[in-house]
Design an enzyme around this catalytic site. Sequence first.
Site, short mmCIF file in Angstrom:
data_model
loop_
_atom_site.label_atom_id
_atom_site.label_comp_id
_atom_site.label_asym_id
_atom_site.label_seq_id
_atom_site.Cartn_x
_atom_site.Cartn_y
_atom_site.Cartn_z
N LYS A 22 2.57 118.66 78.09
CA LYS A 22 3.48 117.62 78.60
C LYS A 22 3.76 116.60 77.51
CE LYS A 22 1.94 113.77 81.05
NZ LYS A 22 2.47 112.49 80.59
N ASN A 23 2.71 116.10 76.85
CA ASN A 23 2.88 114.98 75.92
C ASN A 23 3.44 115.39 74.58
OD1 ASN A 23 2.14 113.32 77.95
ND2 ASN A 23 0.10 112.87 77.16
N ARG A 92 8.02 105.90 81.75
CA ARG A 92 8.02 105.10 80.52
C ARG A 92 8.31 105.94 79.29
NH1 ARG A 92 4.95 101.70 78.70
NH2 ARG A 92 4.61 102.42 76.58
N CYS A 116 2.33 100.42 84.43
CA CYS A 116 1.98 101.39 85.48
C CYS A 116 0.55 101.07 85.91
CB CYS A 116 2.10 102.81 84.95
SG CYS A 116 0.95 103.17 83.65
N ARG A 121 1.07 98.10 79.42
CA ARG A 121 1.76 99.02 78.49
C ARG A 121 3.01 98.38 77.86
NH1 ARG A 121 1.40 104.96 80.88
NH2 ARG A 121 1.43 105.49 78.69
N PRO A 122 2.83 97.31 77.12
CA PRO A 122 3.96 96.68 76.43
C PRO A 122 4.52 97.59 75.33
CG PRO A 122 1.90 95.72 75.70
CD PRO A 122 1.55 96.67 76.83
N ILE A 123 5.66 97.19 74.77
CA ILE A 123 6.25 98.00 73.68
C ILE A 123 6.52 97.14 72.45
CG2 ILE A 123 7.28 99.79 75.15
CD1 ILE A 123 9.96 98.25 74.88
N ASP A 124 5.71 96.11 72.27
CA ASP A 124 5.92 95.21 71.12
C ASP A 124 5.78 95.93 69.78
OD1 ASP A 124 3.29 95.45 72.14
OD2 ASP A 124 2.60 93.76 70.96
N ASP A 305 -7.11 110.15 78.45
CA ASP A 305 -6.52 110.97 79.53
C ASP A 305 -7.52 111.92 80.15
OD1 ASP A 305 -3.24 111.30 77.96
OD2 ASP A 305 -4.23 109.66 79.00
N ILE A 327 -8.97 102.04 75.75
CA ILE A 327 -7.54 102.15 75.44
C ILE A 327 -6.68 101.38 76.45
CG2 ILE A 327 -5.62 103.76 75.01
CD1 ILE A 327 -7.89 104.24 73.06
N ARG A 399 3.44 115.33 88.03
CA ARG A 399 4.09 114.79 86.82
C ARG A 399 3.60 115.54 85.59
NH1 ARG A 399 2.84 109.18 85.63
NH2 ARG A 399 3.88 109.91 83.74
C1 EPZ Z 1 0.55 108.16 75.18
O1 EPZ Z 1 0.98 106.97 75.83
C2 EPZ Z 1 0.38 109.20 76.28
N1 EPZ Z 1 1.66 109.44 76.95
C3 EPZ Z 1 -0.64 108.73 77.30
O2 EPZ Z 1 -0.83 109.79 78.25
C4 EPZ Z 1 -1.97 108.48 76.58
O3 EPZ Z 1 -2.91 107.98 77.50
C5 EPZ Z 1 -1.75 107.47 75.44
O4 EPZ Z 1 -0.71 107.95 74.55
C6 EPZ Z 1 -3.02 107.25 74.63
O5 EPZ Z 1 -3.42 108.45 74.06
C7 EPZ Z 1 2.54 110.29 76.37
O6 EPZ Z 1 2.30 110.84 75.31
C8 EPZ Z 1 3.83 110.53 77.12
P1 EPZ Z 1 -0.14 104.13 73.20
P2 EPZ Z 1 1.51 105.72 74.94
O7 EPZ Z 1 1.13 103.54 72.74
O8 EPZ Z 1 2.28 106.21 73.78
C9 EPZ Z 1 -1.08 99.48 73.86
C10 EPZ Z 1 -0.88 110.81 80.39
O9 EPZ Z 1 -1.64 110.73 81.35
N2 EPZ Z 1 0.26 99.25 73.29
O10 EPZ Z 1 -1.00 104.87 72.22
O11 EPZ Z 1 2.17 104.76 75.86
C11 EPZ Z 1 -1.01 100.14 75.23
O12 EPZ Z 1 -0.81 99.17 76.24
C12 EPZ Z 1 -0.47 109.55 79.63
O13 EPZ Z 1 -0.40 111.89 79.96
C13 EPZ Z 1 0.67 97.94 73.04
O14 EPZ Z 1 -0.06 96.98 73.28
O15 EPZ Z 1 0.12 105.10 74.45
C14 EPZ Z 1 -2.35 100.83 75.35
O16 EPZ Z 1 -3.32 99.88 75.75
C15 EPZ Z 1 -1.10 108.29 80.20
N3 EPZ Z 1 1.91 97.73 72.51
C16 EPZ Z 1 -2.63 101.27 73.91
O17 EPZ Z 1 -1.78 100.45 73.07
C17 EPZ Z 1 2.75 98.78 72.21
O18 EPZ Z 1 3.87 98.53 71.70
C18 EPZ Z 1 -2.33 102.74 73.64
O19 EPZ Z 1 -0.98 102.96 73.93
C19 EPZ Z 1 2.32 100.10 72.48
C20 EPZ Z 1 1.07 100.31 73.01
#
Ligand code: EPZ
Length: 423
Positions: A22-23, A92, A116, A121-124, A305, A327, A399
Site C-alpha cells: 500500500k505505502n 492524507r 487522524c 500529522r502536520p505537513i510543515d 505500523d 513516532i 484501507r
Molecule cells: C507514512 O506516513 C506512512 N503512510 C505511515 O503509515 C507510517 O506510519 C509513517 O510513514 C511512518 O513510517 C504512508 O506511507 C502512506 P511521516 P507519513 O511524515 O509520511 C511528523 C499506515 O498505517 N511530521 O514519516 O505521514 C508526523 O506527525 C500509515 O500505513 C511532522 O511533524 O509519516 C509524525 O509524528 C499510518 N511534520 C512523524 O513526523 C511533517 O511535515 C512521522 O511522519 C511531516 C511529519
Amino acid sequence: MSSIKITGGSELKGEVRIQGSKNAALPIIAATVLNQGITILRNCPKILDVFHMIKVLEELGSVAKWEGNTLILDTTSVSSTKVSEDSVQKMRSSILFLGALLGRNREVSIAYPGGCSIGKRPIDYHLNSIKRMNVNLLEDNGIIHCHTDKILGTDIFLQYPSVGATQNVILTAVLAEGVTRIYNAAREPEVVELCNFLVEAGARICGKGTSFIEIEGVKSLHDTDFKLSPDRIVAGTYMAAVAVTKGDVVLHDVPIQQIESIIRILDKIGCSIRTGDDYLRIRSYKRLLPYENLRTRPYPGFPTDMQSQLMSVLSLADGKSTIEEKIFESRFQNVDELKKMGAKIVVEESENKAVIFGVERLEGAVVKAHDLRGGAALVIAGLGAVGTTIVKEATSIERGYEDICRDLNSIGANTRYCSENIL
Ligand code: EPZ
C-alpha cells in the site's frame, strides 16, 4: 460501516501470499502525474486507499483501468491542478499530489490534510522544503496554493526523516532545474520504491535508502511498466496472527530484508522463523515470552505500523512487556479495546509508553477499530482469544488489507465480514 466477526481458537496452518505494498503504491500513483503518458503498475493492491488515489487522478483528468492486480494509468491529459478538499480530507496521502502536480504544471492548489486518530500529522516539513525550491506558496482558508516559473533544485535539510516530506521533495525535484540534495531523508523501503519507479521512468536519483538523496532534474519522464514489492506491514501482521494462534504458516512473496526488525522481535519472544529468498515459515508452539523496551523508530527500526499488532501479541505473553511509541503522539487507541478482552495494560502518557502485563487468555468481546493498523491488531487479538470477537467499524482495515478475512481463513482462521448491526 462493516464489522468483522472472529471465532478464536484456530491454529493457523498452511500458506498465504502477501499482497502488493500500500505505502509503495500510493506515492507511485501520485508520481504517475509527472509522466504525460501511460504507466503500468503490477501487483497493485485493490484497497480503499488505492481506489481513493485513483479517484483523485481521474478528477485531475487521468484514465485508469484494472486488469486483475495490474493498474494501467493514462496521465496524458491531466488538465487540472486542483486537488479537492474532500479528497485530501478523506485520505492524507493525497498530499503527495502536491509535489507531483507542482513538478508537472509548476502550480497546484490542494487542501490541508486533516489529522487522524493516530496524531495531528502536520505537513510543515513538506511546505518548508518546497518553499526553498523557488516555489511561491500561500495558504488561504485551509487551501495551499503553489506556483512558480521554474522549480530550482537546492539543498533541503529535513528536521526529521519524514517519509511523506521526503517523497514530496523528490516528486517536486524530478523535473526541476538543477540538483536537489535531501539531508536527513527517510530511508523507508517505500521511499526506495518510489525512487526505483522514477528512475525506471527516466529520473536521475542516487542515494535511495540512505539519509542523503540527490536528484538531478531532467526534462521529462517516459512510460513505465513497474511491479510493486509486497507489503512489509501486511507480512508482519500475518506473522503476528500466527504468533498468537500457535500456528505454522509459510508466507510467500515476503520482502524479507525489509522486515528484519519484525523477525528479530518475534524470534526473541519465542517464534521459530526460517526464511528463503522471498518466503518465510513462522511457527509458534508455546506461550510467548514478553519483550521489554520495544520502541518504534524510523526505518530500519521497528515500524510504528506494527506497534498495535505487537501489543495484541504481547497481551498474551508470559510476563511484562513495554512498548514506547516514538513516532506518533496518539497511537495507543487499542489499549482500551484490548482491555475489554481482558488485557492488562497501563499507559504512561508522559513517556508515550504502554506497560503490558501478559495474561493467560483473552476473552472475545465487541471492540472498535480506531484506525487501519489498530483494526488489524484487534483481529489478531480475536484470533488469540477464547470465544467470539466483533471488530466494529472494520472498514478502516480495508484501507490497507485487500481481504484480511480471505487471507486469514485460507490458513485456517474463522473470520467473516458482517453488517454493523450484528451484536
Ligand atoms: C507514512 O506516513 C506512512 N503512510 C505511515 O503509515 C507510517 O506510519 C509513517 O510513514 C511512518 O513510517 C504512508 O506511507 C502512506 P511521516 P507519513 O511524515 O509520511 C511528523 C499506515 O498505517 N511530521 O514519516 O505521514 C508526523 O506527525 C500509515 O500505513 C511532522 O511533524 O509519516 C509524525 O509524528 C499510518 N511534520 C512523524 O513526523 C511533517 O511535515 C512521522 O511522519 C511531516 C511529519
